[in-house]
Design an enzyme around this catalytic site. Sequence first.
Site, PDB file in Angstrom:
ATOM      1  N   GLY A   5      52.920  41.989  39.565  1.00 29.56           N
ATOM      2  CA  GLY A   5      54.133  41.996  40.491  1.00 29.56           C
ATOM      3  C   GLY A   5      55.118  42.000  39.959  1.00 29.56           C
TER       4      GLY A   5
ATOM      5  N   GLY B 108      49.626  40.207  39.144  1.00 31.73           N
ATOM      6  CA  GLY B 108      49.516  40.076  40.954  1.00 31.73           C
ATOM      7  C   GLY B 108      48.087  41.740  40.681  1.00 31.73           C
TER       8      GLY B 108
ATOM      9  N   GLU C 114      50.473  35.751  32.308  1.00 35.38           N
ATOM     10  CA  GLU C 114      51.568  35.254  32.935  1.00 35.38           C
ATOM     11  C   GLU C 114      52.378  34.036  31.589  1.00 35.38           C
ATOM     12  OE1 GLU C 114      49.896  36.679  36.390  1.00 35.38           O
ATOM     13  OE2 GLU C 114      49.331  35.155  34.247  1.00 35.38           O
TER      14      GLU C 114
ATOM     15  N   ASP D 211      49.033  33.011  39.064  1.00 37.47           N
ATOM     16  CA  ASP D 211      49.308  32.986  40.338  1.00 37.47           C
ATOM     17  C   ASP D 211      47.987  33.583  41.431  1.00 37.47           C
ATOM     18  OD1 ASP D 211      50.702  34.838  39.977  1.00 37.47           O
ATOM     19  OD2 ASP D 211      52.034  34.411  41.147  1.00 37.47           O
TER      20      ASP D 211
END
Length: 362
Positions: free
Chosen positions: A71, A124, A147, A155
Site C-alpha cells: 500500500g 498490499g 509491516e 493486514d
Amino acid sequence: MSAGAGGDAPVLRHVEGGAGFLTLNRPRALNSLNHAMVLAVEESLTAWEEDPAVRTVVLTGSGDRGLCAGGDVRAIFDDVRSAGESAAVGASERFWHDEYRMNGRIARFPKPYVAVMDGLVLGGGVGVSAHGSVRVVTERSQVGMPETTIGFVPDVGGTYLLSRAPGELGTHLALTGAPVGPGDALLCGLADHFVPSSSLPELLTAVATEPAADVVARLAAAPPPARLAQAREWIDRCYAADTVEEILRRLRDAGTADAAAAADTIGSKSPTSLKVTLAALRRARGLPSLDAVLRQEYRVSCAMLAAPDLMEGIRAQLVDKDRDPKWSPATLSEVDTAEVERCFAPRPGRELELPWAVDGAS
C-alpha cells in the site's frame, strides 16, 4: 509483467477473449496501491462478476520489478505533514476500509482469479493476489509482509494467511518481515503454482481462450526448493512461545546461524508492532473466516495510527531512508499490555462493513 495496453490510469483494464485483465500501473512506485486503484479493482470485479462474457480475471503489474510492493504508506506520512493528523487518519481509515473490502471480494470472487505474482509482492500486493483462486509465482517472486519494519502490523488478510501456514512459518514471516522466494511461498500457502517467467507471455495469451486451470497446469514446472522446509524444527519450536520475549530467547539459544539472524532481525523491529502482530496472529487462528480476520485487522490498523511508531517507521524507511527508526517505547518490556489489548477493541460506528458477510463475527 504487464498484460494491459499503454496508458496513464493507475489500473489498466481490458477484456480479451474470455478474460478480463487488470494491470496495476504505477511502475515508478512499484505499483503500490492507492485509494483510486483499490476502487478501480473492486469496480472491475463487480462488473465482471455479472458479465457472462468474462470467464476469468487476470491480475498483473506494470514494469519489470514486481506485481505490487504494498500500500502507498508514504501517502499517509505526506497527509499528516500537509493536511494534519486528523485529516490523515480519516483518509487512511477510508482507504483501509475499501482495501480490506476489496481483499474480501477477491477471496469470494466466483470466477477464476489468476494472480501473476512475478517479482516483488509485498504487503498490499499480497492482499490483492494471495486471496485469489489461481496464484502463480515465478523464479523472480519475492513474497512477504514487511509491516513490522515500518511500525505497523500485517493486514490485507495477511494475518489470516500467515496464521494458517504450516506450523509456525507464518509467525516467522510476520515477525521478521522477511520476503520469501517461490518455493517458500508455495510451502507457506501464499501461492499455488510455479510458472517460469519465460512462460508468462504464453500464459497471458492462452487464458483468453482456454480455462485458466488448464493453462496453468500445462505451463507449471517444478519449483525451486523451499529453503524454510529445512528450518521447520527450530522455527516451529521457537515461534510456538507465547511472548515475543520468549521467542527471541529461544531463537538465540537455538544454536543455528539462521535462528540467530532471525532474532537480530526481529530485534530491530518496532516493539509495539511485534507484540500486536503476535497477538493478532494468535487471535486470527481462532477466528472462523477471512471476513472475521479482516474486521480484526481493520480495528488493529486504525488503532496503530494513534501510535507513534508508524510515522517513525515510514520516515526512517521511505522518507529520510536513514534506516534508523527511534521506536517509542524502545523495548519490549516497556510495551503496555493494555495498549496491545486496545488495538483489538470494538469501534462502534467505525467497524469494517462487509455487505456479504454472514458469519456474525464481532
